[in-house]
Design a protein around this motif. Structure first.
Motif, PDB file in Angstrom:
ATOM      1  N   ARG A 266       0.822  -1.213   0.000  1.00  0.00           N
ATOM      2  CA  ARG A 266       0.000   0.000   0.000  1.00  0.00           C
ATOM      3  C   ARG A 266       0.855   1.261   0.000  1.00  0.00           C
ATOM      4  N   SER A 267       1.964   1.256   0.708  1.00  0.00           N
ATOM      5  CA  SER A 267       2.818   2.450   0.734  1.00  0.00           C
ATOM      6  C   SER A 267       3.368   2.749  -0.653  1.00  0.00           C
TER       7      SER A 267
ATOM      8  N   LEU B 178       1.876   1.881  -3.487  1.00  0.00           N
ATOM      9  CA  LEU B 178       0.737   2.345  -4.288  1.00  0.00           C
ATOM     10  C   LEU B 178       0.436   3.816  -4.009  1.00  0.00           C
ATOM     11  N   LYS B 179       0.577   4.236  -2.774  1.00  0.00           N
ATOM     12  CA  LYS B 179       0.348   5.651  -2.454  1.00  0.00           C
ATOM     13  C   LYS B 179       1.331   6.549  -3.187  1.00  0.00           C
ATOM     14  N   ASP B 180       2.565   6.067  -3.337  1.00  0.00           N
ATOM     15  CA  ASP B 180       3.571   6.853  -4.043  1.00  0.00           C
ATOM     16  C   ASP B 180       3.318   6.867  -5.549  1.00  0.00           C
ATOM     17  N   LEU B 181       2.856   5.746  -6.073  1.00  0.00           N
ATOM     18  CA  LEU B 181       2.630   5.644  -7.512  1.00  0.00           C
ATOM     19  C   LEU B 181       1.310   6.268  -7.944  1.00  0.00           C
TER      20      LEU B 181
ATOM     21  N   ILE C 255      -9.511   1.841  -4.564  1.00  0.00           N
ATOM     22  CA  ILE C 255      -8.406   2.111  -5.502  1.00  0.00           C
ATOM     23  C   ILE C 255      -7.221   1.193  -5.232  1.00  0.00           C
ATOM     24  N   PHE C 256      -6.820   1.103  -3.969  1.00  0.00           N
ATOM     25  CA  PHE C 256      -5.633   0.318  -3.630  1.00  0.00           C
ATOM     26  C   PHE C 256      -5.864  -1.191  -3.749  1.00  0.00           C
ATOM     27  N   ARG C 257      -7.115  -1.607  -3.742  1.00  0.00           N
ATOM     28  CA  ARG C 257      -7.415  -3.027  -3.906  1.00  0.00           C
ATOM     29  C   ARG C 257      -7.098  -3.484  -5.327  1.00  0.00           C
TER      30      ARG C 257
END
Length: 285
Positions: free
Chosen positions: A61-62, A64-67, A82-84
């Motif tokens: 998840r970290s 994905l937050k950056d991307l 979104i992250f799923r």
């Protein structure tokens, strides 16, 4: 008495058969034995990987937050969705799996996808790794990587520039003329090439082969129009690498909200390569 009369004849027949088998152990017998006991046809080794990772859970998840900037500011329910990610529908999850993510923010829209393909060779003489290498080579050939210059052509141009003539010059009447390349109909670009171009890519960031990533890797960078009458530009960076018999494809793209902005090639490439490195490490564990 009549039955006993046939016994000697039977014994003679058996003796003849035994003698014949004994005599057959010469040249003919050795040929049969050498074929049966000779080297068997070798079967190529299977690939190192028999399974694939769960694609939507392959990225933390970290990361994905950056991307996907802007997604972390959304309500928790939207973040979860979104992250799923969305799994790609495939018919054989042992052979191919994938997942995609998309996030919109006030500044830009970002897309991300990962694809894992486990290559299996059905030819016993070709290993899974060799077959995967062939598949990877086709993907690299289809990308917009610059074609290496032909040393023979460069040498010929150098000779012309210095005024030297080839050892066997051709007269103008015998010099073959290049055949005009027909323009494909119904398509703006040749088959197998991206619909965009790598124009606008800074020096040193052009599509290229990457070192130190898996067994082989390359990166592609394409700038295209957003489509549907929009004047915005979208940049898509692809990183493809092979590790043994698995090919991993990462696609990372951004489209700024302002039509005057061009997505940063350096930032997108660095993030895509960083993700590729993490995924490659997962395979080496």
């Amino acid at each position: 008495m009549q039955r006993k009369a046939y016994v000697p004849g039977l014994a003679t027949l058996l003796a003849a058969l035994v003698a014949g088998c004994t005599a057959g152990t010469g040249t003919g017998g050795s040929a049969i034995d050498s074929k049966a006991g000779g080297p068997k046809s070798s079967v190529a080794a299977p690939g190192k990987y028999r399974t694939l990772p769960e694609p939507c859970g392959s990225i933390g998840r970290s990361t994905l937050k950056d991307l996907l900037p802007g997604a972390a500011e959304l309500p928790e329910e939207q973040q979860q969705r979104i992250f799923r990610g969305t799994a790609v529908v495939t018919y054989d999850t042992d052979r191919r799996v994938g997942c995609g993510w998309k996030a919109d923010s006030a500044d830009a829209s970002h897309i991300l996808s990962v694809d894992f393909e486990r290559v299996v060779s059905y030819d016993t003489a070709v290993s899974d790794d060799d077959r995967a290498q062939e598949v990877f080579a086709k993907k690299q050939a289809a990308a917009s990587l610059p074609v290496p210059a032909d040393p023979r052509t460069e040498k010929g141009q150098e000779s012309t520039a210095t005024g030297s003539s080839p050892s066997q010059p051709q007269s103008p009447s015998t010099t073959p003329k290049p055949t005009p390349t027909p323009t494909p109909t119904g398509s703006a670009t040749p088959t197998g090439t991206p619909s965009g171009t790598p124009s606008g890519t800074p020096d040193g960031l052009e599509p290229r082969v990457l070192d130190g990533l898996g067994d082989a890797a390359f990166i592609d960078d394409v700038l295209t129009g957003a489509g549907a009458g929009s004047t915005a530009q979208r940049r898509t960076v692809s990183v493809v690498f092979r590790t043994s018999n698995v090919i991993v494809t990462i696609v990372y793209g951004a489209q700024p909200a302002r039509t005057t902005e061009v997505p940063d090639s350096k930032e997108l490439q660095e993030k895509a390569q960083s993700l590729a490195g993490r995924l490659a490490e997962g395979f080496s564990d």
